[in-house]
Design a protein around this motif. Structure first.
Motif, PDB file in Angstrom:
ATOM      1  N   ALA A 102       0.734  -1.185  -0.155  1.00  0.00           N
ATOM      2  CA  ALA A 102      -0.197   0.224  -0.115  1.00  0.00           C
ATOM      3  C   ALA A 102       0.893   1.277  -0.035  1.00  0.00           C
ATOM      4  O   ALA A 102       0.516   2.216  -0.723  1.00  0.00           O
ATOM      5  N   SER A 103       1.995   1.292   0.837  1.00  0.00           N
ATOM      6  CA  SER A 103       2.595   2.410   0.685  1.00  0.00           C
ATOM      7  C   SER A 103       3.361   2.706  -0.577  1.00  0.00           C
ATOM      8  O   SER A 103       3.784   3.707  -1.021  1.00  0.00           O
ATOM      9  N   PHE A 108       0.088   3.435  -3.095  1.00  0.00           N
ATOM     10  CA  PHE A 108      -1.133   4.512  -3.092  1.00  0.00           C
ATOM     11  C   PHE A 108      -0.755   6.113  -2.810  1.00  0.00           C
ATOM     12  O   PHE A 108       0.283   6.151  -2.000  1.00  0.00           O
ATOM     13  N   VAL A 160       7.585   5.223   2.235  1.00  0.00           N
ATOM     14  CA  VAL A 160       7.056   6.398   2.109  1.00  0.00           C
ATOM     15  C   VAL A 160       7.957   7.642   1.973  1.00  0.00           C
ATOM     16  O   VAL A 160       7.704   8.575   1.362  1.00  0.00           O
ATOM     17  N   HIS A 162      -1.754   9.909   1.555  1.00  0.00           N
ATOM     18  CA  HIS A 162      -2.906   9.472   2.558  1.00  0.00           C
ATOM     19  C   HIS A 162      -2.309  10.034   3.957  1.00  0.00           C
ATOM     20  O   HIS A 162      -1.034  10.384   4.167  1.00  0.00           O
ATOM     21  N   HIS A 207       0.692   8.312   5.716  1.00  0.00           N
ATOM     22  CA  HIS A 207       1.896   8.543   4.932  1.00  0.00           C
ATOM     23  C   HIS A 207       2.376   9.886   5.379  1.00  0.00           C
ATOM     24  O   HIS A 207       3.687  10.193   5.556  1.00  0.00           O
TER      25      HIS A 207
END
Lengths: 194, 194
Positions: free
Chosen positions: A37-38, A41, A180, B174, B177
């Motif tokens: 996901a990092s 997204f 991230v 997000h 993050h």
């Protein structure tokens, strides 16, 4: 195009692991889901220029690689359970030495860390490495290798000897958080923020 | 000591939401769980000097605040399901206007964004804000307010008018993050990395 490869030392390698126990029966599959996901997204969409490969080394068939390719990915949500359901889908098809498609942007094959490292210009993260903020955009590696909650094994250390090492800050952070930070660095350089 | 407050516009406010449907029935509870984990976890431990408050605004009792205080937190794991089980525990005790302890480092009360903003020197994130890398350590705010997957509502915008705005990079990320990026900035300044 930047790639992340994350080693899951205990991650389950058949599709039987239950979605309600990703850390336990899944073998810290929760952590791998967060790295996916990092990697992929942004607030309102998927990063098209990112690939995240996870190497699953847990039982019963250690040495399975699952690829999430942002350029073709569809129907992925950032919650751990949804990412894990994609991993189960990929584990449910037979795997050979070449990547096979298990769904849009989702691929799987058998493979080792050595195979993986041969394909791209990799770097690793290390407290003693060069501060990533100090290197030029042109020197950014094509790919970063990360580990789950365990350190690299002795065999893995032999494979990565000689790779460039970068540091992200004074604190050691989880692999998903490291991704991230790396992506923010790449975003900033690409947009002339530094 | 830095605080993060994250607004969950649709987050369920009783303990009945199922752990296997955090995004749906939970009202994007998955996202709030990730912000808690981003706030508190280092690779091998908990950040003792961080508080993460989540404001749950979904049905049936909108206006419930749950506090995760790193200085006293125990038995928290970074996976969404574990964080969500702490949220359920906090929701299962009655809440008044003052924080009540629901477990080590876990507190809950009723409250509004206005109450919350009155307590500390807050800042918000905004694309048009000052690049966070350009501000001095002494100018770092005590607290950051973030939103879930929704923009701030009109009422919320009235509350936050006049707060300092900071930007983290050219891409909108997000909330979980964003917290990783802010903490890295704080870690670096505290350790003289910048």
């Amino acid at each position: 195009m930047t790639s992340f490869t994350v080693i899951g030392h205990t991650a389950c390698t058949n599709a039987s692991f239950p979605l309600q126990d990703l850390p336990g029966t899944g073998g810290r599959m929760d952590l791998l889901c967060r790295t996916v996901a990092s990697s992929l997204f942004l607030s309102h969409g998927i990063r098209k220029d990112i690939i995240c490969d996870i190497i699953l080394l847990g039982p019963p068939y250690p040495g399975r690689i699952i690829r999430f390719d942002g350029s073709a990915m569809r129907n992925l949500s950032p919650d751990e359970r949804n990412v894990a359901s994609h991993i189960k889908k990929a584990l449910s098809i037979p795997a050979g030495k070449l990547f096979r498609e298990a769904g849009p942007g989702l691929y799987t094959r058998k493979g080792t860390l050595e195979d993986q490292l041969a394909e791209k210009r990799y770097a690793v993260l290390d407290e003693s490495g060069t501060d990533i903020r100090k290197i030029g955009f042109e020197d950014m590696p094509d790919a970063f290798l990360l580990s789950d909650n365990r350190n690299f094994s002795d065999d893995e250390m032999s494979c990565i000897r000689g790779l460039p090492k970068y540091s992200l800050g004074p604190e050691i952070v989880h692999a998903d958080h490291a991704i991230v930070l790396i992506l923010n660095e790449i975003d900033r350089r690409r947009s002339g923020w530094n």
